[in-house]
Design an enzyme around this catalytic site. Sequence first.
Site, PDB file in Angstrom:
ATOM      1  CE1 TYR A  94       1.072  -0.009   4.413  1.00 30.19           C
ATOM      2  CE2 TYR A  94      -0.033   2.104   4.238  1.00 30.19           C
ATOM      3  CZ  TYR A  94       0.801   1.250   4.923  1.00 30.19           C
ATOM      4  OH  TYR A  94       1.367   1.645   6.096  1.00 30.19           O
ATOM      5  NE  ARG A 124       6.800   4.378   0.308  1.00 34.15           N
ATOM      6  CZ  ARG A 124       6.603   5.270   1.261  1.00 34.15           C
ATOM      7  NH1 ARG A 124       7.595   5.625   2.033  1.00 34.15           N
ATOM      8  NH2 ARG A 124       5.422   5.808   1.438  1.00 34.15           N
ATOM      9  CE  LYS A 132       3.226   3.525   3.153  1.00 35.38           C
ATOM     10  NZ  LYS A 132       3.367   3.554   4.610  1.00 35.38           N
ATOM     11  CD  GLU A 163      10.131   1.735  10.009  1.00 31.44           C
ATOM     12  OE1 GLU A 163      10.001   2.705   9.241  1.00 31.44           O
ATOM     13  OE2 GLU A 163      10.052   0.551   9.621  1.00 31.44           O
TER      14      GLU A 163
HETATM   15  N1  PLP Z   1       7.706   4.007   8.657  1.00 30.15           N
HETATM   16  C1  PLP Z   1       6.575   3.298   8.652  1.00 30.15           C
HETATM   17  C2  PLP Z   1       6.553   1.942   9.284  1.00 30.15           C
HETATM   18  C3  PLP Z   1       5.409   3.825   8.058  1.00 30.15           C
HETATM   19  O1  PLP Z   1       4.278   3.105   8.055  1.00 30.15           O
HETATM   20  C4  PLP Z   1       5.468   5.130   7.481  1.00 30.15           C
HETATM   21  C5  PLP Z   1       4.288   5.736   6.875  1.00 30.15           C
HETATM   22  O2  PLP Z   1       3.184   5.297   7.004  1.00 30.15           O
HETATM   23  C6  PLP Z   1       6.674   5.833   7.515  1.00 30.15           C
HETATM   24  C7  PLP Z   1       7.784   5.234   8.105  1.00 30.15           C
HETATM   25  C8  PLP Z   1       6.777   7.210   6.900  1.00 30.15           C
HETATM   26  O3  PLP Z   1       6.727   7.140   5.489  1.00 30.15           O
HETATM   27  P1  PLP Z   1       6.279   8.358   4.583  1.00 30.15           P
HETATM   28  O4  PLP Z   1       7.114   9.533   4.992  1.00 30.15           O
HETATM   29  O5  PLP Z   1       6.608   7.915   3.200  1.00 30.15           O
HETATM   30  O6  PLP Z   1       4.829   8.588   4.812  1.00 30.15           O
END
Ligand code: PLP
Length: 288
Positions: free
Chosen positions: A31, A50, A149, A182
């Site tokens: 997603y 991505r 993702k 993270e």
């Molecule tokens: N890390 C995780 C596990 C996430 O699910 C997300 C966003 O949903 C991010 C980091 C941040 O990603 P982005 O800046 O592309 O939204």
Amino acid sequence: MKVYINGTFYPKDEAKVSVFDHGYLYGDGIYETLRAYSGQVFKPGEHMARLMHSARLVEMSLPMDGDGFLDAIDRTVRENGLSEAYIRVSVSRGPGEIGLDPALCPVPTVVIIAKEFNKYPESMYEDGIKVSVVKTRRNHPECLDPAIKSTNFLNNIFAKMEAKRAGAYEGIMLNHAGHVAEGTISNVFIVENGSLVTPPLIAGILDGVTRNLVIKLAEGMGMTVFEEPFTEARMWAADEAFITNTTMEVMPVTDVDGHVVGGGKAGDAARRLRAAYREEVARCLKTR
Ligand code: PLP
């Protein structure tokens, strides 16, 4: 609300996918979460790149290319008459016989949900949020690579449940080596002596679109950015900490498990980076 499913719009209550979809049966899917400002999707190329990367890593052939997805996303935003929008694009393996083999599912299911963006209260950007470093470790990249993702989200959900129990807004996960990886839905940054520090991609994290932009903006502001492993103790002692994602943009962190960071108020670096982020949004809107 109208939901896009494989090229057709359905009212919310009629937007349904098969119980035989391997996304439902096995959490087999990928997603993207995107944001539209004034009806325009922000960083569309980065999100599509991505999505394609996730698809390659799970060996899924997508029914459309990036432009096809962006066209479907634009149509979904317009169909719902949205200006400031939250957009979720899910591609699951699709319906098929029971069994793990993706070959059982010839046609992936593409769902696009777009809804009014619920702004975070300004007080959160002023006061910062509380985070908790949770016991649940981030998936090991050799088990389920966080660079994908993936809709397979139990790892993050466990971390979220722990964070909630700790009274924190976001859970920060460590990786297999015990370093900060993270958040459940965000990337992590700390500020030390005017420099920005963020875990490297090899820590086993998502290559965040916002993370990359914030790194670029910080460098443009003359800050040094280190992508290096750090421990939770360095978060406690940092001058500032913040998390990033597509919907929060740059969110200050002022409490890490009871350790007050940055005097309990949003720091200067987080404020300036958020302002720079907003300028980038305005710049992108103008150049379309
Ligand atoms: N890390 C995780 C596990 C996430 O699910 C997300 C966003 O949903 C991010 C980091 C941040 O990603 P982005 O800046 O592309 O939204």
